[in-house]
Enzyme design. Sequence first.
Site, PDB file in Angstrom:
ATOM      1  NE  ARG A   1      22.196  11.563  49.311  1.00  0.00           N
ATOM      2  CZ  ARG A   1      21.468  12.764  49.491  1.00  0.00           C
ATOM      3  NH1 ARG A   1      22.479  13.649  49.458  1.00  0.00           N
ATOM      4  NH2 ARG A   1      20.540  12.654  49.204  1.00  0.00           N
TER       5      ARG A   1
ATOM      6  CG  ASN B   1      23.346  10.529  45.885  1.00  0.00           C
ATOM      7  OD1 ASN B   1      23.904   9.460  46.246  1.00  0.00           O
ATOM      8  ND2 ASN B   1      22.254  10.747  46.095  1.00  0.00           N
TER       9      ASN B   1
END
EC number: 6.2.-.-
Length: 767
Positions: A23, A41
């Site tokens: 990320r 996620n």
Amino acid sequence: MPNGKGGAEQIEVCGIVQGVGFRPFVYRLAARLGLDGDVRNAGDRVIIHASGPRAVLDAFAAALLAEAPVLARVEAITRRPAAVPEPGFRIIESGAGTVSVGVVPDVATCPACRAEIADPAARRHRYAFTNCTDCGPRFSIVTGLPYDRPATTMAGFAMCPACRAEYEDPADRRFHAQPIACPDCGPRLWVEGAGAPAEANPIGHAAALLRAGRILAVKGLGGFHIACDATCETAVAELRARKHRPTKPLAVMADLATAHGLCTISADEDAALLHPSAPILLLPLKQGAPLASGIAPGQHHLGLMLPYTPLHHLLLAETGRPLVMTSGNRSGEPQIFRDDAARDGLAGIVDAFLMHDRPIARRLDDSVARTAAGAPRVMRRGRGLAPVPLPLPQDFAGAPPVLAMGGELKNALCLTHGSKALLSHHLGDLDEPATGDAYEIALADYTALFTHRPQVVAVDLHPDYRATRLGEAVALARGLVVERVQHHHAHVAGAMAENGWRRANGPVVGIALDGLGLGEDGTVWGAEVLVCDYRTSRRAARLSPIPLAGGDAASREPWRVLLAHLDRALGPAAVAGDPHLASLFAGKPVATLRAMVGRGLNAPSASSAGRLFDAVAALLRLAPDRLSHEGEAAMALEAVAVTEAGTPPYPFALRPEAGLTEIDPAPLWQALMQDLHAGRNRGAMAAAFHTGLADVFATVAAHTATAEGLATVAVSGGVFQNALLLEETARRLRRHGLTVLVPAQVPANDGGLAFGQAVVTAARHMG
């Protein structure tokens, strides 16, 4: 797709993309390209919402694959149109989703962290627990999922303000690095024993002890090592005496420059050493390498690894010489990973302990690999490799979840989950009570950690294996079906599956060479040519069986197997009258063993390639009367054979018998005895045996393939860990125009058995 001027997309990235800094990587990439949107996620994938010019979105999607973090493994990227997001780019906290099998393994220290611990101006100068999102402990500290600091053994270490700031900054390489720590808030080191001061430089003190020839226990990532100076004859000899390990080679840790002075290392082997998994790699040992002679007695290869934690880097640099780093355990027991167990279990073996206070969640032995037949091949799957999932072949989609229990030796478990198989780390030999107990703990650990709910339990045919009995108990308790998979079928199926062989591709010819495995006819197998698909297996050929007088004792005492082979090939009278054999069998209960065989008492018949290697090694005086570790005789035989590689093969006879092709080694023994009488070089004799075995099994496999209309051969089994045999066999098979499937990421030995059991069972329970 949006128009060429711009638009917005939802991009899904599947694979190992959690706990690897994916990320923040997406955040930095989006900022660099000027995109708006967010990333989050979701179970086993990352979902990105992004908007910008079409060309930039294309470049963004390409960079997601090309520039992914070192620990990530991108398996698929899906793009679809979406609504335009708000301006700016954000990281959104993880949402709920299906638990993924993609937990990241422990990873060797990255270059940035190595530079940091070497920098006197850095906050983490000489800090032994430095890590970031690209490196450090993962699987060894995870206690639950999702992977977050409270679900790791770092939960007890509260972050200081400086670490908290790094942890919360998406632009920092430590953004959401769960093991983040520094000297102010993280784990600490200390030395116990050998007069260690309460507050001192523990690395410096430990290094001084090692330089003085002392033996240390070193707490690492997945357990304790026993360390000593690898250049010190007395230290290495003392370690062997204390650990009751007379000949088994010892692993050595060295920096890369030192490694090149010890071994001949190719470019591919350099890459394998430097891989984030940092395995022990078997490498050709240079003549005259500055190591104690007791490191790898009689061997031409050295098990070598690079330092893979800051602690190892610091200790190695401070000591200034290569170090033995062998498993911290007593002979035959599993590696110790808890502090109190180490203090008790290693007392009398080590002089002092280099300890730290970060708990280890689970035992992880070092992974072991070697280059053979043109590729690195895993021999033991452990720290750095487990639990990276293995993809199942494409037409296994929809397979039921399977729990596969593995075998008795070199055990590992396997869980299938959707399109992936999770093969556990090396658990060990279950005939050792302590290892058997650890196996049951690992079973509970894996099934709980990965929330695995199997529909079928796969076990070996052998009813007395601890793994089989436990699998049956699990199935009974949960009301599940038990699927029994023949040992050698599992070996071959594992090689098929790792190489992407689809169910729709049909059968292959399999060559399975190992020690012992129960056959479908109730006899002991270990050297077979099979015709099999995933669901079924049929034996087409075997090595002629011989009786194993004393049962399991024959696996530990090679002279017993030699006697059986010579009696069968030459006759007892010729054996008794041969002066070369008189001293070899002197003082041994030969008459008793022959009586046992004659009466069929504790003398099971076996077609074992592993025992054939033992017998040849015994004849050439390369094996002791009683082996001190599994594979000792075969390793010694390979070590002398490689010096004479390319020697013409010894002969075997082929004959049909009861629907099988019988591979009769009698001509081999006759040729060996002739060469023994003639005083031929042992290396040449060992090499001729290797090429002879490769030649006959390749020939029989090729004939079988022709008869069955097949063009592919899969080879597996622990004997194929022998690089010389594997290369000679694969070369001959390819000369016959056959495609050869060989395991690489899955061990060819019984460490890969559960993977094969799992795919066989999955195939049997699919439509």
